[in-house]
Design a protein around this motif. Structure first.
Motif, mmCIF file in Angstrom:
data_model
loop_
_atom_site.group_PDB
_atom_site.id
_atom_site.type_symbol
_atom_site.label_atom_id
_atom_site.label_comp_id
_atom_site.label_asym_id
_atom_site.label_seq_id
_atom_site.Cartn_x
_atom_site.Cartn_y
_atom_site.Cartn_z
ATOM 1 N N SER A 1 6.477 5.295 1.380
ATOM 2 C CA SER A 1 6.523 4.000 2.060
ATOM 3 C C SER A 1 7.733 3.183 1.622
ATOM 4 N N LYS B 1 0.841 -1.199 0.000
ATOM 5 C CA LYS B 1 0.000 0.000 0.000
ATOM 6 C C LYS B 1 0.880 1.254 0.000
ATOM 7 N N ASP C 1 6.131 8.152 -3.294
ATOM 8 C CA ASP C 1 5.698 7.047 -2.435
ATOM 9 C C ASP C 1 6.710 6.926 -1.309
#
Length: 282
Positions: free
Chosen positions: A142, A105, A140
């Motif tokens: 993450s 995710k 992103d």
């Protein structure tokens, strides 16, 4: 007597200047925010990174995720020699051999692309989705990647600059030095109207210079960037495309060790390289 008075004034003025400079230096030390450092631990060694203060959103998100243990146990799952080592994806934590990784995710944040932060060896940056689905180049956070890159020859950089910059400059020149204006200048030259000729010619030059200086697509390689790419390596074509929010300051040999690992068809190392991130001074 007059010379003596002046020397005393000079002496006190010198002391005053030194005092003011000292105060400024002390105040600057208090007001300037210290750069946060972190250690990226792996089974092949550790890398110490510093996080830039002028990319605060990326910095703070990296710190938050590191403290929450988000990166711990994840892998450097995408390794391409002379390019980058990429890791941190949550789906790599318990990935079995041969599993495709990097589809965890995403945590997307706004880009903080700064021209002074470029993809030299050791640059710490955020991956992202391609432009066709990510027009604003959102990151992103993450995941992260660290640049290994390659060393460039000085002549190669010269050629790259010309390949990118010459077409841009010619397009700007065509925009302002049109056939119509050329005809006007030719007429004024024949008529020997120097003042009118100079006014139009100078306006064209100013317009071209202004647009050239404001253009963000041109390739600009200042001495610092050239020296880094020539002496240490990097990946110039990623500049202005991805947010660089920190850099490795210790453990460059670990980058090379990881980048040298044999990989499968998905660029995943055959030997797992696990990650743990510790924030040092925050």
């Amino acid at each position: 007597m007059r010379i003596w008075i002046l020397s005393i004034k000079d002496k006190y003025m010198k002391k005053l200047i030194i005092f003011i400079c000292s105060c400024c230096w002390i105040l600057n030390g208090f007001t300037q925010e210290k750069e946060v450092k972190a250690v990226i631990e792996t089974n092949l060694g550790n890398m110490t990174v510093k996080l830039y203060n002028d990319t605060p959103t990326h910095r703070d998100n990296f710190i938050r995720l590191a403290k929450a243990g988000h990166y711990d146990g994840t892998l450097f799952y995408r390794v391409i020699k002379n390019f980058v080592i990429q890791g941190g994806s949550s789906d790599s934590r318990k990935a079995i051999k041969g599993q495709a990784i990097g589809y965890g995710k995403p945590l997307v944040i706004d880009a903080e692309i700064k021209p002074e932060h470029f993809h030299k060896k050791g640059a710490l940056a955020a991956p992202r989705q391609p432009d066709r689905v990510n027009f604003f180049k959102e990151s992103d956070i993450s995941q992260f990647y660290i640049v290994q890159g390659r060393k460039y020859d000085p002549k190669e950089l010269d050629i790259l600059e010309k390949q990118i910059n010459v077409p841009i400059r010619k397009a700007i020149q065509r925009k302002y030095y049109t056939p119509e204006k050329k005809a006007i200048l030719d007429t004024l030259r024949k008529q020997k109207k120097v003042k009118e000729f100079r006014e139009i010619a100078n306006k064209i030059k100013q317009d071209i210079a202004f647009e050239w200086n404001a253009n963000t697509d041109k390739l600009y390689l200042p001495d610092e960037k050239r020296e880094a790419y020539i002496n240490n390596g990097g990946i110039h074509h990623l500049d202005k495309e991805y947010t660089v929010f920190g850099e490795v300051i210790e453990g460059f040999d670990v980058i090379d060790k990881i980048a040298a690992l044999p990989t499968d068809k998905n660029d995943r190392p055959l030997t797992d390289v696990r990650i743990k991130v510790r924030i040092l001074n925050n």
